[in-house]
Scaffold this motif. Structure first.
Motif, PDB file in Angstrom:
ATOM      1  N   ALA A 146      40.856 -12.548 -29.309  1.00  0.00           N
ATOM      2  CA  ALA A 146      41.774 -12.961 -30.378  1.00  0.00           C
ATOM      3  C   ALA A 146      41.680 -14.587 -30.424  1.00  0.00           C
ATOM      4  CB  ALA A 146      43.099 -12.474 -29.950  1.00  0.00           C
ATOM      5  N   ASN A 147      41.694 -15.061 -31.469  1.00  0.00           N
ATOM      6  CA  ASN A 147      41.772 -16.508 -31.931  1.00  0.00           C
ATOM      7  C   ASN A 147      43.072 -17.088 -31.885  1.00  0.00           C
ATOM      8  OD1 ASN A 147      41.613 -19.112 -33.027  1.00  0.00           O
ATOM      9  ND2 ASN A 147      39.761 -18.564 -34.151  1.00  0.00           N
ATOM     10  N   THR A 148      43.427 -17.804 -30.812  1.00  0.00           N
ATOM     11  CA  THR A 148      45.049 -17.963 -30.553  1.00  0.00           C
ATOM     12  C   THR A 148      45.228 -19.429 -31.390  1.00  0.00           C
ATOM     13  OG1 THR A 148      44.357 -18.871 -28.481  1.00  0.00           O
ATOM     14  CG2 THR A 148      45.307 -16.731 -28.506  1.00  0.00           C
ATOM     15  N   THR A 263      41.694 -18.798 -26.829  1.00  0.00           N
ATOM     16  CA  THR A 263      41.323 -17.277 -27.131  1.00  0.00           C
ATOM     17  C   THR A 263      42.172 -16.413 -26.062  1.00  0.00           C
ATOM     18  OG1 THR A 263      39.371 -16.964 -25.539  1.00  0.00           O
ATOM     19  CG2 THR A 263      38.923 -17.749 -27.852  1.00  0.00           C
ATOM     20  N   MET A 264      42.524 -15.209 -26.359  1.00  0.00           N
ATOM     21  CA  MET A 264      42.707 -14.277 -25.216  1.00  0.00           C
ATOM     22  C   MET A 264      41.725 -13.042 -25.362  1.00  0.00           C
ATOM     23  SD  MET A 264      46.844 -13.628 -25.380  1.00  0.00           S
ATOM     24  CE  MET A 264      47.019 -13.243 -27.173  1.00  0.00           C
ATOM     25  N   HIS A 265      41.526 -12.259 -24.367  1.00  0.00           N
ATOM     26  CA  HIS A 265      40.572 -11.180 -24.333  1.00  0.00           C
ATOM     27  C   HIS A 265      41.158  -9.939 -23.603  1.00  0.00           C
ATOM     28  CE1 HIS A 265      39.435 -13.529 -20.794  1.00  0.00           C
ATOM     29  NE2 HIS A 265      39.241 -12.141 -20.429  1.00  0.00           N
ATOM     30  N   CYS A 266      40.742  -8.836 -23.829  1.00  0.00           N
ATOM     31  CA  CYS A 266      40.746  -7.513 -23.146  1.00  0.00           C
ATOM     32  C   CYS A 266      39.632  -6.659 -23.524  1.00  0.00           C
ATOM     33  CB  CYS A 266      42.239  -6.988 -23.560  1.00  0.00           C
ATOM     34  SG  CYS A 266      42.318  -6.361 -25.210  1.00  0.00           S
ATOM     35  N   VAL A 267      39.654  -5.599 -22.456  1.00  0.00           N
ATOM     36  CA  VAL A 267      38.616  -4.639 -22.601  1.00  0.00           C
ATOM     37  C   VAL A 267      39.055  -3.571 -22.945  1.00  0.00           C
ATOM     38  CG1 VAL A 267      38.228  -4.225 -20.084  1.00  0.00           C
ATOM     39  CG2 VAL A 267      36.403  -3.856 -21.697  1.00  0.00           C
TER      40      VAL A 267
END
Ligand SMILES: [Fe+2]
Length: 290
Positions: A146-148, A263-267
């Protein structure tokens, strides 16, 4: 034929932005070889412009992975020792494959399944993370970003005023509790006690502001605990709407790197009984958020 065999040492890398809120593919590049200063400059600028970079068909050794990542700064090891590579302490291995080739049957690290930004539970969180994918799942196991910064830009002015100057407490111990992972050990808690970071951080190079949240964020100091938890959840929901997200579908031998400062991220889950998935991870030391 592997792309790496076709790339001449002095080729200029090509940067193709995705049509999503962030991310670009970099091609015409061979990361198994040392990059020239000019080649590295192209990659570094693309990293700042697009926050997430994808390099396909890069069959790297752990040494080559470490060498490429170290062009961006000092590398650091992780406090989560069970995931450390046996030989290279600055490489983490997220794999559900055991030494005998069978699968563990469970996702190797549940903390990666929820939105987060890497190592925000320390005073100087990781600048960037560089992954490579020796083995991928045929279904699931996608990594979402995600583009924070774009999300922050789109907040209404009242919300921007409300959160300006607020901080969040980030905590490894609390983060583990929230996802039901192996509890933090006393050694880990001592190595990473809770730390406060601004809720809106400014990128030290580009100057862009972005929301700084994720699963390691526990609560908002000075605010009622539950109210702070709700505020963090509300902002996270806003920042992870589809319009701010790039979904990475892995291929074998991808190299994927991202800027944790914006950014944030997750799988996404995968079948950890049937599928074999192995990701090698290297992180680059960052600065104190402001
Ligand atoms: Fe992560």
């Amino acid at each position: 034929m592997m792309q790496s065999a076709e790339v001449r040492p002095e080729s200029v890398p090509a940067v193709t932005p995705f049509e999503t809120a962030l991310g670009a593919e970099v091609s015409n590049i061979d990361l198994s070889q040392p990059l020239s200063a000019d080649q590295f400059a192209v990659v570094e600028q693309a990293f700042l412009d697009h926050l997430v970079l994808v390099f396909r068909n890069q069959s790297l050794t752990d040494e080559q992975h470490l060498a490429f990542a170290s062009r961006f700064g000092e590398l650091e090891e992780h406090i989560n020792k069970p995931t450390r590579h046996e030989q290279y302490e600055k490489v983490q291995v997220f794999s559900n494959v055991k030494a005998d080739g069978t699968t563990l049957g469970v996702h190797p690290e549940r903390g990666t399944l929820v939105w987060h930004t890497d190592k925000s539970y320390i005073a100087t969180p990781s600048l960037a993370t560089v992954l490579r994918s020796p083995a991928i799942a045929s279904e699931g196991g996608d990594t979402l970003f995600a583009n924070t910064q774009a999300a922050y830009d789109d907040l209404d002015e009242a919300t921007k005023r409300r959160i300006a100057g607020l901080k969040a407490v980030h905590s490894w111990e609390r983060s583990r509790e929230k996802v039901g992972e192996r509890p933090a050990t006393p050694e880990q808690i001592a190595a990473a006690p809770p730390v406060e970071h601004p809720l809106v951080r400014t990128h030290p190079v580009t100057g862009r502001k972005g929301l700084y949240l994720g699963n390691h964020a526990s609560h908002v100091p000075g605010m009622d605990f539950e109210e702070g938890v709700q505020l963090l959840a509300e902002l996270e929901r806003f920042a992870t709407q589809d319009k701010y997200v790039y979904r990475h579908k892995w291929q074998v031998d991808d190299v994927l790197m991202w800027d944790n400062r914006g950014t944030m991220h997750c799988v996404t889950p995968y079948d950890a009984v049937k599928e074999k998935r192995a990701i090698h991870r290297v992180v680059i030391r960052g600065d104190r958020p402001f």
